[in-house]
Design a protein around this motif. Structure first.
Motif, PDB file in Angstrom:
ATOM      1  N   SER A  92       0.815  -1.219   0.000  1.00  0.00           N
ATOM      2  CA  SER A  92       0.000   0.000   0.000  1.00  0.00           C
ATOM      3  C   SER A  92       0.843   1.261   0.000  1.00  0.00           C
ATOM      4  CB  SER A  92      -0.902   0.010   1.238  1.00  0.00           C
ATOM      5  OG  SER A  92      -0.104  -0.099   2.399  1.00  0.00           O
ATOM      6  N   SER A  96       3.852  -1.498   5.289  1.00  0.00           N
ATOM      7  CA  SER A  96       3.322  -2.785   5.760  1.00  0.00           C
ATOM      8  C   SER A  96       4.436  -3.698   6.279  1.00  0.00           C
ATOM      9  CB  SER A  96       2.548  -3.447   4.619  1.00  0.00           C
ATOM     10  OG  SER A  96       2.145  -4.715   4.994  1.00  0.00           O
ATOM     11  N   PHE A 175      -5.632   4.585  -0.171  1.00  0.00           N
ATOM     12  CA  PHE A 175      -4.868   3.549  -0.877  1.00  0.00           C
ATOM     13  C   PHE A 175      -5.655   3.109  -2.106  1.00  0.00           C
ATOM     14  CE2 PHE A 175      -4.238  -1.304  -0.799  1.00  0.00           C
ATOM     15  CZ  PHE A 175      -3.288  -1.263  -1.813  1.00  0.00           C
ATOM     16  N   ASN A 177      -6.174   0.687  -5.025  1.00  0.00           N
ATOM     17  CA  ASN A 177      -5.730  -0.707  -5.099  1.00  0.00           C
ATOM     18  C   ASN A 177      -5.053  -1.031  -6.430  1.00  0.00           C
ATOM     19  OD1 ASN A 177      -5.325  -3.279  -4.340  1.00  0.00           O
ATOM     20  ND2 ASN A 177      -7.443  -3.627  -3.648  1.00  0.00           N
ATOM     21  N   SER A 263      -0.335   4.695  -2.095  1.00  0.00           N
ATOM     22  CA  SER A 263      -1.176   5.510  -1.205  1.00  0.00           C
ATOM     23  C   SER A 263      -0.764   6.967  -1.279  1.00  0.00           C
ATOM     24  CB  SER A 263      -1.061   5.033   0.245  1.00  0.00           C
ATOM     25  OG  SER A 263      -1.732   3.812   0.408  1.00  0.00           O
ATOM     26  N   GLU A 293      -8.961   1.896  -0.249  1.00  0.00           N
ATOM     27  CA  GLU A 293      -9.100   1.810   1.207  1.00  0.00           C
ATOM     28  C   GLU A 293      -8.713   3.172   1.736  1.00  0.00           C
ATOM     29  OE1 GLU A 293      -7.158  -1.716   2.837  1.00  0.00           O
ATOM     30  OE2 GLU A 293      -7.808  -2.758   1.017  1.00  0.00           O
TER      31      GLU A 293
END
Ligand code: HSE
Length: 303
Positions: A92, A96, A175, A177, A263, A293
């Protein structure tokens, strides 16, 4: 102690002015790592919840690599079963692999009686980052471990600086995708910079840092500009410029790419503005056909 769990948050690396040296912690989203002593000398990844595609081989997974490096440094090999709970999407641009690496370092340190300070754990967490993305940059792992806004120019603890945080700032992140690997997103960067851009960019970094110490929101907003990296990486993110305009129209102090993308983030003062920015970004993205997201976090002092 037989078992320990630790949580480490998502982060916005680079933060427009600090490629590879600046990062901001996002408190309420992140990963959890649980370690259980297994009475062997071998580490084993038992489960990765919400991350089924991530590697379970201990030499490839960032958590087990971090733990093994800590075991080597201590010359003590207490085998652990590892359970990783991913709290947000990998790939993202929100750090992470760093959140998992930081949580693993923090949990293993607690399990063995805290021989290391939290700042010292940055070195080990960075080794997890290296296995996950190919380079041991520390602008995600340091705020993930320490919270707040961190300027880190090396893993030596003197080089990890906890900057002050202006009160009531919110980070809105979206974010989209789409797939952008950190290693690919690093390869597209040119490594020569004109003297004029260099002059402006170091001015922005200096005034950003001073804005935090002086609690000066106007200077904070005027200095958070990326003349180096964003022009190259923003081409990979659909509707990047439209999102910036939409966010700034409803009160964003700055807008940019989180880490290596995809993102994006906006920073603003107050929760109501954050919610307006979130709606504006969503509205801008709705006809792209790309799922998103989104998150909204208060930026807090260092933990
Ligand atoms: N500083 C790193 C980069 C962060 O921009 O490539 C990667 O998440």
């Amino acid at each position: 102690m037989k078992q320990v769990s630790a949580f480490a948050p998502a982060t916005i690396a680079n933060f427009n002015v600090g490629y590879d040296v600046l990062g901001v912690s996002l408190n309420n989203i992140g990963d959890e790592v649980k370690l259980i002593i297994n009475d062997t000398k071998v580490n084993k990844i038992i489960e990765i919840k919400n991350g089924e595609t991530l590697p379970k081989a201990i030499e490839k997974n960032c958590c087990s690599v971090v733990i093994y490096e800590m075991q080597k440094a201590q010359n003590s090999f207490v085998g652990v079963d590892i359970i990783i709970v991913k709290g947000f999407a990998s790939g993202s641009g929100l750090g992470s692999s760093s959140a998992s690496s930081a949580a693993a370092a923090y949990a293993y340190n607690a399990l063995i009686g805290k021989p290391y300070s939290t700042k010292e754990l940055v070195h080990f967490a960075a080794l997890g980052e290296k296995v996950a993305c190919g380079t041991a940059h520390i602008d995600n792992v340091s705020p993930s471990l320490l919270g707040g806004i961190i300027l880190a120019t090396g893993t030596n603890i003197d080089k990890i600086i906890e900057l002050p945080v202006i009160d009531n700032l919110y980070a809105v992140t979206l974010f989209p995708n789409i797939k952008i690997n950190t290693s690919d997103s690093r390869k597209i960067l040119k490594d020569n910079v004109s003297l004029d851009v260099y002059r402006q960019q170091i001015g922005f970094m200096g005034s950003f840092v001073s804005s935090l110490y002086e609690n000066n929101l106007k200077r904070f907003s005027e200095s958070l500009k990326d003349l180096l990296i964003e022009p190259m990486r923003s081409l990979l993110i659909p509707k990047f410029n439209e999102m910036r305009v939409a966010a700034e129209e409803v009160g964003a102090l700055t807008f940019g790419i989180s880490g290596s993308g995809p993102s994006v983030f906006a920073i603003c003062e107050g929760e109501q503005r954050a919610s307006n920015i979130l709606k504006a970004l969503e509205e801008t993205y709705k006809d792209t056909g790309i799922s998103i997201e989104k998150y909204c976090n208060k930026i807090s002092e260092n933990s």
